[in-house]
Design a protein around this motif. Structure first.
Motif, PDB file in Angstrom:
ATOM      1  N   TYR A 156       0.828  -1.206   0.000  1.00 31.55           N
ATOM      2  CA  TYR A 156       0.000   0.000   0.000  1.00 31.55           C
ATOM      3  C   TYR A 156       0.864   1.259   0.000  1.00 31.55           C
ATOM      4  CZ  TYR A 156      -2.702   3.795   2.118  1.00 31.55           C
ATOM      5  OH  TYR A 156      -3.272   5.014   2.398  1.00 31.55           O
ATOM      6  N   ALA A 157       1.878   1.291   0.847  1.00 33.52           N
ATOM      7  CA  ALA A 157       2.737   2.473   0.942  1.00 33.52           C
ATOM      8  C   ALA A 157       3.424   2.759  -0.384  1.00 33.52           C
ATOM      9  CB  ALA A 157       3.774   2.276   2.042  1.00 33.52           C
ATOM     10  N   GLU A 158       3.873   1.735  -1.060  1.00 32.07           N
ATOM     11  CA  GLU A 158       4.535   1.934  -2.343  1.00 32.07           C
ATOM     12  C   GLU A 158       3.561   2.487  -3.379  1.00 32.07           C
ATOM     13  OE1 GLU A 158       6.213  -1.895  -3.099  1.00 32.07           O
ATOM     14  OE2 GLU A 158       8.068  -1.460  -1.978  1.00 32.07           O
ATOM     15  N   ARG A 159       2.312   2.057  -3.341  1.00 37.23           N
ATOM     16  CA  ARG A 159       1.304   2.601  -4.258  1.00 37.23           C
ATOM     17  C   ARG A 159       1.054   4.081  -3.969  1.00 37.23           C
ATOM     18  NH1 ARG A 159      -3.962  -0.200  -3.565  1.00 37.23           N
ATOM     19  NH2 ARG A 159      -4.555   0.952  -5.453  1.00 37.23           N
ATOM     20  N   VAL A 160       0.974   4.440  -2.686  1.00 31.32           N
ATOM     21  CA  VAL A 160       0.763   5.845  -2.316  1.00 31.32           C
ATOM     22  C   VAL A 160       1.944   6.696  -2.784  1.00 31.32           C
ATOM     23  CG1 VAL A 160       0.588   7.461  -0.388  1.00 31.32           C
ATOM     24  CG2 VAL A 160      -0.739   5.340  -0.365  1.00 31.32           C
ATOM     25  N   LEU A 161       3.144   6.240  -2.511  1.00 27.96           N
ATOM     26  CA  LEU A 161       4.334   7.016  -2.896  1.00 27.96           C
ATOM     27  C   LEU A 161       4.425   7.176  -4.411  1.00 27.96           C
ATOM     28  CD1 LEU A 161       6.935   5.511  -0.408  1.00 27.96           C
ATOM     29  CD2 LEU A 161       5.885   7.781  -0.291  1.00 27.96           C
ATOM     30  N   ALA A 162       4.076   6.124  -5.148  1.00 27.53           N
ATOM     31  CA  ALA A 162       4.092   6.221  -6.609  1.00 27.53           C
ATOM     32  C   ALA A 162       3.060   7.224  -7.100  1.00 27.53           C
ATOM     33  CB  ALA A 162       3.842   4.852  -7.222  1.00 27.53           C
ATOM     34  N   ALA A 163       1.871   7.211  -6.517  1.00 24.21           N
ATOM     35  CA  ALA A 163       0.815   8.136  -6.926  1.00 24.21           C
ATOM     36  C   ALA A 163       1.187   9.580  -6.635  1.00 24.21           C
ATOM     37  CB  ALA A 163      -0.494   7.779  -6.236  1.00 24.21           C
ATOM     38  N   LEU A 164       1.950   9.791  -5.573  1.00 26.49           N
ATOM     39  CA  LEU A 164       2.388  11.142  -5.193  1.00 26.49           C
ATOM     40  C   LEU A 164       3.655  11.578  -5.933  1.00 26.49           C
ATOM     41  CD1 LEU A 164       1.891  10.898  -1.318  1.00 26.49           C
ATOM     42  CD2 LEU A 164       0.492  12.242  -2.909  1.00 26.49           C
ATOM     43  N   GLY A 165       4.287  10.640  -6.625  1.00 24.46           N
ATOM     44  CA  GLY A 165       5.551  10.951  -7.275  1.00 24.46           C
ATOM     45  C   GLY A 165       6.701  11.072  -6.297  1.00 24.46           C
ATOM     46  N   LEU A 166       6.623  10.330  -5.183  1.00 29.89           N
ATOM     47  CA  LEU A 166       7.636  10.427  -4.125  1.00 29.89           C
ATOM     48  C   LEU A 166       8.435   9.141  -3.946  1.00 29.89           C
ATOM     49  CD1 LEU A 166       5.522  12.209  -1.329  1.00 29.89           C
ATOM     50  CD2 LEU A 166       6.996  13.271  -3.056  1.00 29.89           C
ATOM     51  N   ALA A 167       8.222   8.157  -4.809  1.00 34.33           N
ATOM     52  CA  ALA A 167       8.847   6.851  -4.605  1.00 34.33           C
ATOM     53  C   ALA A 167      10.374   6.934  -4.565  1.00 34.33           C
ATOM     54  CB  ALA A 167       8.393   5.881  -5.695  1.00 34.33           C
ATOM     55  N   HIS A 168      10.936   7.874  -5.300  1.00 32.49           N
ATOM     56  CA  HIS A 168      12.397   7.987  -5.379  1.00 32.49           C
ATOM     57  C   HIS A 168      12.993   8.759  -4.210  1.00 32.49           C
ATOM     58  CE1 HIS A 168      10.846  11.763  -6.925  1.00 32.49           C
ATOM     59  NE2 HIS A 168      12.039  12.304  -6.790  1.00 32.49           N
ATOM     60  N   CYS A 169      12.150   9.284  -3.331  1.00 32.15           N
ATOM     61  CA  CYS A 169      12.618  10.200  -2.288  1.00 32.15           C
ATOM     62  C   CYS A 169      13.114   9.494  -1.026  1.00 32.15           C
ATOM     63  CB  CYS A 169      11.497  11.165  -1.894  1.00 32.15           C
ATOM     64  SG  CYS A 169      10.979  12.276  -3.223  1.00 32.15           S
ATOM     65  N   PHE A 170      12.822   8.207  -0.887  1.00 28.67           N
ATOM     66  CA  PHE A 170      13.079   7.537   0.390  1.00 28.67           C
ATOM     67  C   PHE A 170      13.963   6.312   0.206  1.00 28.67           C
ATOM     68  CE2 PHE A 170       9.076   9.813   0.739  1.00 28.67           C
ATOM     69  CZ  PHE A 170       9.290  10.547   1.885  1.00 28.67           C
ATOM     70  N   GLU A 171      14.859   6.153   1.165  1.00 25.59           N
ATOM     71  CA  GLU A 171      15.773   5.010   1.162  1.00 25.59           C
ATOM     72  C   GLU A 171      15.035   3.707   1.444  1.00 25.59           C
ATOM     73  OE1 GLU A 171      19.094   3.311   4.288  1.00 25.59           O
ATOM     74  OE2 GLU A 171      18.989   5.476   3.959  1.00 25.59           O
ATOM     75  N   GLY A 172      14.051   3.772   2.325  1.00 24.23           N
ATOM     76  CA  GLY A 172      13.331   2.563   2.698  1.00 24.23           C
ATOM     77  C   GLY A 172      12.130   2.900   3.541  1.00 24.23           C
ATOM     78  N   LEU A 173      11.394   1.858   3.933  1.00 19.70           N
ATOM     79  CA  LEU A 173      10.229   2.068   4.791  1.00 19.70           C
ATOM     80  C   LEU A 173      10.102   0.927   5.778  1.00 19.70           C
ATOM     81  CD1 LEU A 173       7.472   0.204   3.881  1.00 19.70           C
ATOM     82  CD2 LEU A 173       7.706   1.659   1.875  1.00 19.70           C
ATOM     83  N   TRP A 174       9.466   1.248   6.908  1.00 20.46           N
ATOM     84  CA  TRP A 174       9.213   0.279   7.974  1.00 20.46           C
ATOM     85  C   TRP A 174       7.707   0.214   8.137  1.00 20.46           C
ATOM     86  CZ3 TRP A 174      12.221  -3.298   9.514  1.00 20.46           C
ATOM     87  CH2 TRP A 174      12.078  -3.933  10.760  1.00 20.46           C
ATOM     88  N   ASP A 175       7.135  -0.955   7.826  1.00 22.15           N
ATOM     89  CA  ASP A 175       5.683  -1.087   7.777  1.00 22.15           C
ATOM     90  C   ASP A 175       5.170  -1.987   8.892  1.00 22.15           C
ATOM     91  OD1 ASP A 175       6.402  -3.645   6.897  1.00 22.15           O
ATOM     92  OD2 ASP A 175       4.874  -3.695   5.337  1.00 22.15           O
ATOM     93  N   VAL A 176       3.850  -2.152   8.947  1.00 24.06           N
ATOM     94  CA  VAL A 176       3.234  -2.900  10.041  1.00 24.06           C
ATOM     95  C   VAL A 176       3.622  -4.372  10.018  1.00 24.06           C
ATOM     96  CG1 VAL A 176       1.076  -3.486   8.849  1.00 24.06           C
ATOM     97  CG2 VAL A 176       1.061  -3.115  11.342  1.00 24.06           C
ATOM     98  N   ILE A 177       3.917  -4.905   8.839  1.00 19.54           N
ATOM     99  CA  ILE A 177       4.355  -6.305   8.760  1.00 19.54           C
ATOM    100  C   ILE A 177       5.749  -6.439   9.364  1.00 19.54           C
ATOM    101  CG2 ILE A 177       4.865  -8.233   7.214  1.00 19.54           C
ATOM    102  CD1 ILE A 177       2.776  -7.047   5.276  1.00 19.54           C
ATOM    103  N   ALA A 178       6.639  -5.510   9.027  1.00 19.62           N
ATOM    104  CA  ALA A 178       7.978  -5.516   9.627  1.00 19.62           C
ATOM    105  C   ALA A 178       7.911  -5.343  11.137  1.00 19.62           C
ATOM    106  CB  ALA A 178       8.835  -4.413   9.015  1.00 19.62           C
ATOM    107  N   MET A 179       6.875  -4.645  11.611  1.00 15.69           N
ATOM    108  CA  MET A 179       6.669  -4.435  13.053  1.00 15.69           C
ATOM    109  C   MET A 179       6.080  -5.673  13.732  1.00 15.69           C
ATOM    110  SD  MET A 179       4.820  -0.706  12.970  1.00 15.69           S
ATOM    111  CE  MET A 179       5.267   0.494  11.727  1.00 15.69           C
ATOM    112  N   ASP A 180       5.902  -6.743  12.969  1.00 17.41           N
ATOM    113  CA  ASP A 180       5.245  -7.945  13.481  1.00 17.41           C
ATOM    114  C   ASP A 180       3.834  -7.620  13.978  1.00 17.41           C
ATOM    115  OD1 ASP A 180       5.080 -10.677  14.023  1.00 17.41           O
ATOM    116  OD2 ASP A 180       5.842 -10.467  16.061  1.00 17.41           O
TER     117      ASP A 180
END
Length: 229
Positions: free
Chosen positions: A117-141
């Motif tokens: 979901y986060a990657e879809r949001v960032l792509a829609a905003l044109g921000l996908a290239h702006c971030f090194e990485g992300l920490w999501d709810v799955i990574a948070m267990d």
């Protein structure tokens, strides 16, 4: 309150209502789909589904965490269902992209959503290239903000010094654990319905209401070497 951008070499941003405004209606779609999921799960009417949804959100950090606690649902099934939304309501944000890219140091996303979901949001905003990485709810267990383990996991995964990081977030309650770890904190008060819930003023270094405007000021302050108050 004082925010000093000269101390920062890691810029951490929440996603929803932080990188895009509530007025676009994206999270409204998600909210409606969460209600539908609960209606189907519990066999209840929309009013009861809304009550359960918000109760779990307030008591467990996310509606998903409450559903997992009380009903042992499959989290991925829930995430796939509620995030099946129309991204066309989001507009490209080239000004914001330029400002984020101008920030010195690392740039990360810290979200209670999932990576797809986060990657879809960032792509829609044109921000996908702006971030090194992300920490999501799955990574948070599936133990979401403001659970302390989510913040410890983020720090361990990306190996940054929290004393040199800033966290920008629209949900005030999610800033206290970051502050306790030594991060600087910025609350984006976007006048959302629940943004100020459980707000701890002592855990907030700076309050803003316009992210691009603030980032423009940050870049100017960095050029001049002064602190923001």
């Amino acid at each position: 309150m004082v925010f000093d951008p000269t101390r920062v070499d890691c810029w951490i941003f929440d996603l929803d209502y932080t990188l895009y405004p509530p007025a676009c209606g994206l999270f409204g779609q998600i909210d409606q789909r969460m209600g539908r999921f609960i209606e189907d799960l519990l066999g209840c009417d929309p009013i009861e589904a809304k009550r359960v949804q918000k109760l779990y959100f307030h008591d467990h950090g996310t509606t998903l965490a409450g559903l997992m606690h009380y009903h042992a649902i499959d989290p991925r099934e829930f995430l796939d269902f509620v995030h099946d939304v129309d991204m066309s309501v989001l507009a490209q944000a080239p000004r914001l992209a330029d400002q984020i890219m101008a920030l010195p140091g690392r740039r990360l996303i810290f979200t209670n959503g999932d990576q797809t979901y986060a990657e879809r949001v960032l792509a829609a905003l044109g921000l996908a290239h702006c971030f090194e990485g992300l920490w999501d709810v799955i990574a948070m267990d599936y133990k979401p903000k403001p659970e302390p383990s989510a913040y410890h996991g983020l720090i361990e995964a990306f190996g940054f010094d929290p004393q040199r990081a800033v966290f920008v977030e629209d949900s005030a309650r999610n800033l206290a654990p970051a502050k306790a770890l030594g991060m600087q904190t910025v609350w984006l008060d976007c006048a959302s319905e629940w943004g100020d819930r459980a707000k701890d003023d002592a855990a907030i270094d700076l309050v803003i209401d316009d992210l691009p405007q603030w980032l423009e000021l940050v870049c100017a302050e960095l050029a001049g070497g002064a602190a923001l108050r």
